[in-house]
Scaffold this motif. Structure first.
Motif, short mmCIF file in Angstrom:
data_model
loop_
_atom_site.label_atom_id
_atom_site.label_comp_id
_atom_site.label_asym_id
_atom_site.label_seq_id
_atom_site.Cartn_x
_atom_site.Cartn_y
_atom_site.Cartn_z
N LEU A 85 -52.20 12.71 35.74
CA LEU A 85 -52.45 13.39 36.61
C LEU A 85 -51.45 13.44 38.01
CD1 LEU A 85 -56.38 12.75 36.69
CD2 LEU A 85 -55.22 14.59 35.72
N ASN A 86 -50.44 14.17 37.64
CA ASN A 86 -49.60 14.31 38.94
C ASN A 86 -50.11 15.09 40.24
OD1 ASN A 86 -47.83 13.63 36.69
ND2 ASN A 86 -46.14 14.12 38.07
N PHE A 87 -50.23 14.44 41.07
CA PHE A 87 -50.65 14.95 42.43
C PHE A 87 -49.62 15.18 43.46
CE2 PHE A 87 -51.13 10.39 42.53
CZ PHE A 87 -50.49 10.08 43.76
N PRO A 88 -49.79 16.49 44.22
CA PRO A 88 -48.76 16.68 45.13
C PRO A 88 -48.38 15.64 46.35
CG PRO A 88 -50.71 18.30 45.45
CD PRO A 88 -50.94 17.53 44.22
N ILE A 89 -47.45 15.46 46.78
CA ILE A 89 -47.09 14.75 47.77
C ILE A 89 -46.61 15.20 49.12
CG2 ILE A 89 -45.44 12.71 48.47
CD1 ILE A 89 -47.91 11.96 46.75
N GLN A 90 -45.56 16.04 48.79
CA GLN A 90 -44.87 17.00 49.86
C GLN A 90 -44.38 18.00 49.14
OE1 GLN A 90 -41.99 14.17 51.65
NE2 GLN A 90 -40.94 13.95 49.71
N ALA A 91 -43.69 19.02 50.10
CA ALA A 91 -42.96 20.06 49.68
C ALA A 91 -42.13 19.92 48.43
CB ALA A 91 -42.49 20.93 50.69
N GLY A 92 -42.54 20.20 47.20
CA GLY A 92 -41.55 20.19 46.19
C GLY A 92 -41.70 18.94 45.26
N THR A 93 -42.43 18.12 45.60
CA THR A 93 -42.43 16.97 44.74
C THR A 93 -43.97 16.30 44.38
OG1 THR A 93 -41.73 14.69 44.42
CG2 THR A 93 -42.45 15.19 46.61
N SER A 94 -44.21 15.68 43.51
CA SER A 94 -45.44 15.01 43.18
C SER A 94 -45.50 13.51 42.80
CB SER A 94 -46.13 15.83 42.14
OG SER A 94 -45.21 15.72 40.79
#
Length: 318
Positions: A56-65
Motif C-alpha cells: 500500500l504505497n501512500f503519496p508523500i509529496q509531489a511525484g513520490t510515495s
C-alpha cells in the motif's frame, strides 16, 4: 526502499550479503533455542501482515510515495532476532517472486530493512518504556522507533550508493534522509496504532506482564491481524503509482547513475508471472493485484509457519 539490480557495486553487495547472512544464521540459532511459544504463530501472521501493508504505497509529496516497511513493528513485538527472520522471509519472497528488489542486492536490502530497522525499532521502544513504563511510553517509543528505523535505513542505502560510486554520497544522504523523514511519519503512525491495539487486548505481547492485566485470546489477535492483511491486499489496487522514495531520489532527482541500473543483468528475466504484484495475462488490474498479494502473504505465512513448526518439533525432541 527496495534496492534493484545495478544501483550497488559488487563489492558493496558482497559485504552487505556477508553481514546479512551471518546475522541470519545467528537469528536462526537464537530462535531455535529461545523463541517464546506465544510468538510462534505471531511470527507467521505478522509476516503476512507486513507483506500486505508493504503493497500500500501512500503519496508523500509531489511525484513520490512511501510504504510501510514493518521492521520496527516486528522488532517490538517479536524481539530483534525473530524479527530478522520475519523480514528476511518477506524480502526474499518479494525479490524471488515479485521482482521487488534485486536478487544480487538482496543482502543489502535485508541489511537495511531486515536487520537495521528491527534492531533500531526494538532498541528505541525498549529505551522509551524503560524511561516511562506507561501506555504513552509504549506509543511514543513505537512511533519514534519506527520513524528512526526508516530514516536510518534510508541513510544506510545512501551510504551504500555512495560507496558503490553510483550516486554522490552527500546528495544521496540529504535527499534520502529528507524524503524518508516524511515517509517515517506514516511508518510511525501505523506502528503506534498496532501497538496501541495490542496494548488494549494482549499487553503481554508488548512486554506488559502484570498478573492483574486482563488478556483476550491470542486467537482473536491472530484473526484481527489476518483480517487486516487480507483487507490491505484487497485494497492494494488503490496504492499510489508514484515512484517510492528511493526511485524518486535516484531517478527523478537525477542523483544516481540510471544507466547502471538499465544495463544491470536481471537474473529472473522479466521477473516472472507475478512481477510488479500482478498476475501475468490477467487484464483486471485490481483482481490481479489482489490475487498476487494473496499468494504472497500466503507464501510468507506458510514459510514462517514451517520455520516455527520445525522449531517446535526440534524442541520437543530434546
Amino acid at each position: 526502499m527496495h534496492i534493484p539490480e545495478g544501483m550497488l557495486s559488487l563489492p558493496v553487495t558482497a559485504v552487505a550479503g556477508l553481514v546479512s547472512f551471518t546475522t541470519i544464521a545467528y537469528a536462526v540459532s537464537w530462535v531455535r533455542r529461545h523463541l517464546d511459544e506465544r510468538r510462534v504463530v505471531l511470527m507467521a501472521v505478522l509476516g503476512a501482515l507486513i507483506f500486505a501493508l508493504q503493497m500500500l504505497n501512500f503519496p508523500i509529496q509531489a511525484g513520490t510515495s512511501g510504504h510501510f516497511a514493518g521492521g520496527a513493528l516486528a522488532g517490538i513485538l517479536l524481539g530483534p532476532w525473530p524479527a530478522v527472520l520475519v523480514m528476511t522471509t518477506v524480502l526474499g519472497v518479494q525479490a524471488f517472486l515479485f521482482a521487488d528488489g534485486g536478487l544480487i542486492a538482496l543482502g543489502a536490502n535485508i541489511l537495511n530493512l531486515g536487520i537495521l530497522a528491527p534492531l533500531v525499532g526494538y532498541g528505541v521502544h525498549r529505551l522509551a518504556v524503560t524511561l516511562a513504563a506507561t501506555r504513552t511510553g509504549h506509543l511514543v517509543g513505537a512511533f519514534l522507533g519506527a520513524w528512526l528505523s526508516v530514516l536510518l535505513a534510508a541513510l544506510a542505502v545512501a551510504g551504500e550508493l555512495g560507496l558503490s560510486g553510483t550516486a554522490h554520497l552527500q546528495l544521496a544522504a540529504l535527499a534520502m534522509g529528507g524524503t524518508h523523514a516524511l515517509i517515517g511519519i506514516g511508518e510511525g503512525l501505523v506502528t503506534a496504532a498496532l501497538i496501541g491495539y495490542l496494548l488494549a487486548v494482549r499487553p503481554d505481547l508488548v512486554g506488559e506482564t502484570s498478573p492483574h492485566i486482563k488478556r483476550s485470546s491470542l486467537r482473536g489477535v491472530t484473526l484481527t491481524l489476518s483480517t487486516l492483511a487480507l483487507l490491505a491486499t484487497s485494497l492494494s489496487f488503490l496504492a499510489s503509482a508514484a515512484p517510492d522514495g528511493l526511485e524518486w531520489v535516484y531517478f527523478e532527482q537525477g542523483i544516481g547513475d540510471a544507466q547502471a541500473v538499465a544495463q544491470a543483468p536481471q537474473l529472473l528475466g522479466d521477473g516472472g508471472p507475478l512481477a510488479d504484484y500482478r498476475v501475468a495475462g490477467l487484464e483486471n488490474e485490481a483482481l490481479g493485484s489482489a490475487l498476487a498479494g494473496l499468494m504472497g502473504l500466503t507464501i510468507v505465512g506458510g514459510l514462517l509457519t514451517a520455520v516455527a513448526w520445525r522449531r517446535r518439533k526440534s524442541t520437543a525432541a530434546i
